[in-house]
Motif scaffolding. Structure first.
Motif, PDB file in Angstrom:
ATOM      1  N   ALA A  69      50.510  44.708  43.479  1.00 42.57           N
ATOM      2  CA  ALA A  69      49.127  44.504  43.047  1.00 42.57           C
ATOM      3  C   ALA A  69      49.017  43.478  41.932  1.00 42.57           C
ATOM      4  N   ARG A  70      50.113  43.251  41.204  1.00 42.07           N
ATOM      5  CA  ARG A  70      50.088  42.276  40.110  1.00 42.07           C
ATOM      6  C   ARG A  70      50.489  40.878  40.563  1.00 42.07           C
ATOM      7  N   VAL A  71      50.969  40.746  41.791  1.00 45.27           N
ATOM      8  CA  VAL A  71      51.368  39.432  42.306  1.00 45.27           C
ATOM      9  C   VAL A  71      50.110  38.619  42.605  1.00 45.27           C
ATOM     10  N   PRO A  72      49.983  37.406  42.075  1.00 47.84           N
ATOM     11  CA  PRO A  72      48.723  36.663  42.184  1.00 47.84           C
ATOM     12  C   PRO A  72      48.573  35.907  43.503  1.00 47.84           C
ATOM     13  N   TYR A  73      47.319  35.616  43.819  1.00 50.18           N
ATOM     14  CA  TYR A  73      46.952  34.600  44.798  1.00 50.18           C
ATOM     15  C   TYR A  73      46.332  33.439  44.024  1.00 50.18           C
ATOM     16  N   GLY A  98      43.721  19.231  36.005  1.00 47.39           N
ATOM     17  CA  GLY A  98      44.013  20.345  36.892  1.00 47.39           C
ATOM     18  C   GLY A  98      42.959  21.424  36.839  1.00 47.39           C
ATOM     19  N   ALA A  99      42.898  22.210  37.901  1.00 50.59           N
ATOM     20  CA  ALA A  99      42.001  23.364  37.959  1.00 50.59           C
ATOM     21  C   ALA A  99      42.617  24.383  38.898  1.00 50.59           C
ATOM     22  N   PHE A 100      42.497  25.666  38.544  1.00 43.51           N
ATOM     23  CA  PHE A 100      43.001  26.696  39.452  1.00 43.51           C
ATOM     24  C   PHE A 100      42.200  27.993  39.290  1.00 43.51           C
ATOM     25  N   ASN A 101      42.335  28.828  40.313  1.00 43.28           N
ATOM     26  CA  ASN A 101      41.716  30.149  40.346  1.00 43.28           C
ATOM     27  C   ASN A 101      42.803  31.147  40.716  1.00 43.28           C
ATOM     28  N   VAL A 102      43.208  31.988  39.769  1.00 38.72           N
ATOM     29  CA  VAL A 102      44.259  32.983  39.983  1.00 38.72           C
ATOM     30  C   VAL A 102      43.596  34.343  40.150  1.00 38.72           C
ATOM     31  N   THR A 108      45.119  40.215  35.147  1.00 36.98           N
ATOM     32  CA  THR A 108      44.172  39.193  34.729  1.00 36.98           C
ATOM     33  C   THR A 108      43.825  38.253  35.876  1.00 36.98           C
ATOM     34  N   ASN A 109      42.518  37.991  36.047  1.00 36.20           N
ATOM     35  CA  ASN A 109      42.023  36.971  36.965  1.00 36.20           C
ATOM     36  C   ASN A 109      41.545  35.791  36.124  1.00 36.20           C
ATOM     37  N   THR A 110      42.036  34.599  36.431  1.00 35.61           N
ATOM     38  CA  THR A 110      41.810  33.447  35.562  1.00 35.61           C
ATOM     39  C   THR A 110      41.297  32.260  36.352  1.00 35.61           C
ATOM     40  N   GLN A 111      40.246  31.618  35.823  1.00 35.31           N
ATOM     41  CA  GLN A 111      39.815  30.306  36.292  1.00 35.31           C
ATOM     42  C   GLN A 111      40.005  29.336  35.123  1.00 35.31           C
TER      43      GLN A 111
END
Length: 450
Positions: A69-73, A98-102, A108-111
């Motif tokens: 569950a902690r492994v990101p996309y 750069g830009a990303f959406n984790v 944590t969900n990060t943009q």
């Protein structure tokens, strides 16, 4: 995997790695990462001094200590890099955007949108002195959810914030060469680097005036979790591997690089150095060798007495006690038909586990010491190899492997016997025997062995 050319500048492709069982990679000795499999699809373009890439990534954890569950996309990620031609002042500019959406199911969900710019100007002096002047800027804006979860462990659940770090630096290399006659040629090169930057953006733009050294900060951490201070990063502007954590403050790095070339082909290459700063930087935890006003002492030594033997050591010495905090030794030797190799690594601290729980600003002592030894040999179409790995801290074997093969103009036959003594996903070790047959005019069948 696949790769498809669109035109002379653009192409797209994919690389899918997925295992039906977490033990598959280890059981069959498949090449690659035995802990995480990465799959991505991408579009990339190449221009004059520029590179652009848009991709999406997914990961599969293969060991029990990786919580799925902690492994990101990463959906998606974009990066653009540009390096310009020398300008009228003799300098060269570069830009990285750069830009990303984790996205994580748990964590944590990060943009993030980031911009880094750099201008460097080399100057050669009249007396063999070589200078480099640098103006650098790292900046990023963030929008995060579940910031208070792993791996960021922030003070709140939702945050929007940003940070920026302008840096100026000047670096001097001044090599002195001496003819030692029958003793060969000796080169001594003092290196001085002066860096000026704010004390740290974690003191300002985080939205939390009490934040110190990114502790309890609103800035997430996606790209700066894994670092190890060695001579390789002594002269880095930012010793974190990414820009989610930035090293600031007024500081100086000093080092001496030496080379000794003997007439009979022997060579000794060495470097020793240390960093200094005007005030402590709590962005680095105690035990990292970087949190105080004076860093640990780092260096390396390479000795090559002839064409068939070489040894390299790297070390980090505690600047107070002069004890060894990190050491790495790698040696190879022997003629081409019989090569011996050995390695030893020691670390007093384990920074890779620091962000598994709420950071405490102190690295817990977690001694690691590991020894590896092996050989490779060949005779005509035949070849053999063997390797042993032992955990010296626990005084137990990690694994043993032995294998070989035969090759002619038509096919290749390889085999390997592998014994693992450590536990993965709750087992008690394993033994595997792997065969591989390659027909050169057709392709590879079976499993690739390591």
């Amino acid at each position: 995997n696949g790769l498809f050319t669109i035109d002379d500048e653009w192409r797209w492709g994919f690389d899918v790695q997925r295992a039906s069982s977490a033990m598959y990679m280890n059981d069959f000795r498949m090449p690659g990462n035995l802990e995480v499999l990465t799959s991505d699809i991408y579009l990339e373009g190449f221009g004059q001094g520029s590179y652009s890439r848009l991709d999406a990534r997914a990961y599969q954890g293969l060991t029990g200590n990786i919580v799925t569950a902690r492994v990101p996309y990463v959906l998606p990620r974009y990066e653009y890099s540009f390096v310009g031609e020398p300008d009228a002042l003799g300098g060269r500019s570069s830009v990285d955007f750069g830009a990303f959406n984790v996205v994580r199911g748990q964590g944590t969900n990060t943009q993030r949108v980031s911009l880094s710019t750099d201008w460097e100007r080399p100057v050669n002096g009249m007396f063999g002195d070589m200078w480099k002047f640098v103006f650098h800027l790292d900046s990023a804006v963030y929008s995060t959810r579940q910031l208070d979860a792993s791996p960021s462990f922030g003070p709140t659940n939702v945050a929007q914030t940003g940070q920026a770090m302008p840096t100026v630096a000047v670096e001097l290399h001044w090599p002195f060469q001496r003819d030692a006659g029958t003793w060969g040629t000796q080169v001594v090169e003092p290196i001085v680097q002066l860096i000026g930057a704010p004390n740290g953006s974690a003191y300002g733009l985080t939205g939390n005036a009490t934040a110190r050294g990114y502790l309890n900060t609103l800035i997430p951490n996606e790209d700066s979790l894994d670092y190890e201070f060695t001579d390789a990063t002594l002269f880095s502007l930012n010793r974190f591997p990414g820009i989610d954590r930035l090293e600031g403050g007024m500081r100086a790095n000093l080092g001496v690089h030496g080379d000794w070339f003997f007439p009979n082909g022997q060579q000794i290459d060495a470097l020793v150095g240390q960093g200094y700063r005007s005030q402590p930087d709590n962005a680095f935890p105690v035990g990292s060798g970087l949190n105080g006003t004076v860093s640990d002492i780092v260096g390396h030594v390479t000795y090559m007495p002839n064409s068939w033997f070489d040894v390299t050591t790297r070390e980090r010495i505690d600047q107070r006690t002069y004890g060894v905090n990190f050491a790495d030794v790698l040696a190879t030797g022997g003629p081409s038909w019989l090569r011996l190799n050995g390695g030893f690594i020691y670390s007093k601290y384990n920074p890779f586990l620091y962000y598994d729980s709420v950071p405490t600003q102190v690295l817990s002592p977690d001694q690691r010491a590991e020894l590896t030894m092996g050989f490779t040999t060949s005779n005509g179409p035949w070849r053999l190899h063997a390797n042993v790995q032992r955990d010296m801290a626990l005084n137990k074997l990690v694994d043993l492997s032995a294998g070989g093969g035969y090759e002619n103009e038509c096919y290749i036959f390889d085999f390997e016997l592998y014994q693992r003594y450590t536990s993965i996903n709750g087992d008690h070790g394993a033994t595997s025997l792997v065969f591989q047959m390659t027909f050169k005019t057709v392709g590879t069948f079976g499993f690739s062995s390591l």
